[in-house]
Write a protein that holds these residues in place. Structure first.
Motif, short mmCIF file in Angstrom:
data_model
loop_
_atom_site.label_atom_id
_atom_site.label_comp_id
_atom_site.label_asym_id
_atom_site.label_seq_id
_atom_site.Cartn_x
_atom_site.Cartn_y
_atom_site.Cartn_z
N HIS A 51 0.79 -1.23 0.00
CA HIS A 51 0.00 0.00 0.00
C HIS A 51 0.83 1.28 0.00
O HIS A 51 0.29 2.35 -0.33
CB HIS A 51 -0.89 0.03 1.25
N ALA A 52 2.08 1.21 0.36
CA ALA A 52 2.84 2.42 0.69
C ALA A 52 2.94 3.39 -0.48
O ALA A 52 2.75 4.61 -0.30
CB ALA A 52 4.23 2.04 1.18
N GLU A 53 3.25 2.92 -1.66
CA GLU A 53 3.47 3.83 -2.79
C GLU A 53 2.21 4.62 -3.11
O GLU A 53 2.26 5.86 -3.25
CB GLU A 53 3.94 3.06 -4.02
N ASP A 113 -0.42 5.15 -1.15
CA ASP A 113 -0.80 6.01 -0.03
C ASP A 113 0.10 7.24 0.06
O ASP A 113 -0.38 8.35 0.31
CB ASP A 113 -0.73 5.22 1.28
N THR A 114 1.39 7.05 -0.18
CA THR A 114 2.32 8.18 -0.14
C THR A 114 1.95 9.21 -1.21
O THR A 114 1.97 10.42 -0.96
CB THR A 114 3.76 7.69 -0.35
N ARG A 115 1.60 8.73 -2.38
CA ARG A 115 1.22 9.63 -3.47
C ARG A 115 -0.07 10.38 -3.13
O ARG A 115 -0.15 11.61 -3.34
CB ARG A 115 1.04 8.82 -4.76
N ASP A 116 -1.05 9.67 -2.62
CA ASP A 116 -2.33 10.32 -2.26
C ASP A 116 -2.12 11.37 -1.17
O ASP A 116 -2.67 12.47 -1.25
CB ASP A 116 -3.33 9.27 -1.76
N ARG A 117 -1.32 11.03 -0.18
CA ARG A 117 -1.12 11.96 0.92
C ARG A 117 -0.31 13.18 0.47
O ARG A 117 -0.58 14.30 0.95
CB ARG A 117 -0.43 11.24 2.08
N ALA A 118 0.63 12.98 -0.40
CA ALA A 118 1.41 14.11 -0.89
C ALA A 118 0.50 15.11 -1.62
O ALA A 118 0.64 16.33 -1.46
CB ALA A 118 2.53 13.63 -1.80
N GLU A 119 -0.44 14.59 -2.42
CA GLU A 119 -1.35 15.46 -3.14
C GLU A 119 -2.27 16.20 -2.18
O GLU A 119 -2.52 17.41 -2.32
CB GLU A 119 -2.18 14.64 -4.13
N LEU A 120 -2.79 15.50 -1.19
CA LEU A 120 -3.64 16.15 -0.19
C LEU A 120 -2.86 17.22 0.59
O LEU A 120 -3.40 18.29 0.89
CB LEU A 120 -4.20 15.11 0.78
N ALA A 121 -1.62 16.92 0.92
CA ALA A 121 -0.80 17.89 1.65
C ALA A 121 -0.56 19.14 0.81
O ALA A 121 -0.57 20.26 1.34
CB ALA A 121 0.52 17.25 2.06
N ARG A 122 -0.35 18.97 -0.47
CA ARG A 122 -0.15 20.14 -1.36
C ARG A 122 -1.41 21.00 -1.38
O ARG A 122 -1.34 22.24 -1.32
CB ARG A 122 0.22 19.68 -2.77
N ARG A 123 -2.56 20.35 -1.49
CA ARG A 123 -3.82 21.10 -1.49
C ARG A 123 -4.02 21.83 -0.17
O ARG A 123 -4.43 23.00 -0.14
CB ARG A 123 -4.98 20.16 -1.75
N ALA A 124 -3.75 21.14 0.93
CA ALA A 124 -3.94 21.77 2.24
C ALA A 124 -3.03 22.96 2.42
O ALA A 124 -3.44 24.02 2.93
CB ALA A 124 -3.69 20.73 3.34
#
Length: 256
Positions: free
Chosen positions: A216-218, A220-231
């Motif tokens: 799952h890591a790859e 999840d890391t990609r999804d979280r990075a995108e959410l962090a950029r938006r935030a």
């Protein structure tokens, strides 16, 4: 007196183990706080055994604040977590006295403190952020973690659970409560147990959790990075910690 002695002894054992962990991690600030609490607990034990004080004047059971206990639990786990897991970790490793109902209003109190005096504390207990950048229901995190660790995508609950299981399995010096916690977590990880009746092997739990994490890591890391950029781009300081206002939140505020 017996019940109080038992409670104090459990508290002292938990604090001693917590001090050792803080020293191994070179976390001097946490170790100093824990040592002070340990000394106070030991004084209370001495007074109770020697009968130096009457029941009405006995020193109350020393406690780390609820806020600090939650902070300790999240630091050990290393990932967003639900209150019931934080309570279980406090009970297993810190001799804690947390109850889930005491955490209900904690995040709101933290937000009020931040808004009245931004960044006035070294850390805040805050909300994980959903893909809508609103507060995730029932998930706590630490303000000192980067945004990528404080947002949750579709796979993040599973990734965070596995991360927490690895952290719990990697602890040393826990008692039977730590074993019970590890048993409960291992049951939800394929390959973490051998099907026997005894407690799971911590190394096996860690290996099984890491094997699933690799799946799952790859993503999840990609999804979280995108959410962090938006935030980071869309939210102010308070909303990055406690979530953006939703329509229901705005409606409630207007109704007050």
């Amino acid at each position: 007196m017996g019940d109080r002695l038992d409670e104090l002894e459990r508290r002292i054992d938990g604090l001693r183990a917590a001090v050792r962990r803080a020293m191994r991690a070179r976390d001097g600030a946490t170790a100093r706080v824990l040592r002070a609490e340990l000394r106070s607990a030991e004084r209370a034990w001495d007074q109770l055994v020697s009968g130096e004080q009457s029941p009405a004047k006995r020193e109350p059971l020393p406690l780390v604040t609820v806020r600090e206990q939650v902070h300790q639990g999240l630091r050990l786990l290393g990932a967003t977590a639900q209150p019931r897991l934080i309570v279980a970790v406090g009970d297993a490793f810190f001799g804690g006295t947390l109850r889930s109902d005491r955490l209900t209003s904690l995040r709101r109190d933290e937000e009020r403190s931040f808004r009245s005096s931004p960044f006035g504390r070294p850390y805040y207990l805050c909300a994980a952020l959903t893909d809508r950048l609103s507060a995730a229901r029932g998930l706590l995190t630490l303000s000192t973690w980067p945004l990528e660790r404080r947002v949750v995508g579709p796979l993040s609950p599973r990734v965070d659970f596995l991360t927490c299981a690895i952290a719990v399995a990697g602890q040393r010096g826990g008692d039977e409560r730590a074993v019970r916690l590890l048993i409960r977590m291992a049951r939800n990880i394929p390959g973490a147990t051998d099907g026997g009746l005894g407690p799971p092997d911590p190394e096996r739990v860690i290996a099984a959790a890491r094997a699933e994490l690799r799946v799952h890591a790859e993503r999840d890391t990609r999804d979280r990075a995108e959410l962090a950029r938006r935030a980071a781009a869309q939210l102010d300081d308070a909303a990055r910690l406690f979530g953006a206002a939703t329509l229901s939140t705005i409606t409630k505020e207007k109704a007050k």
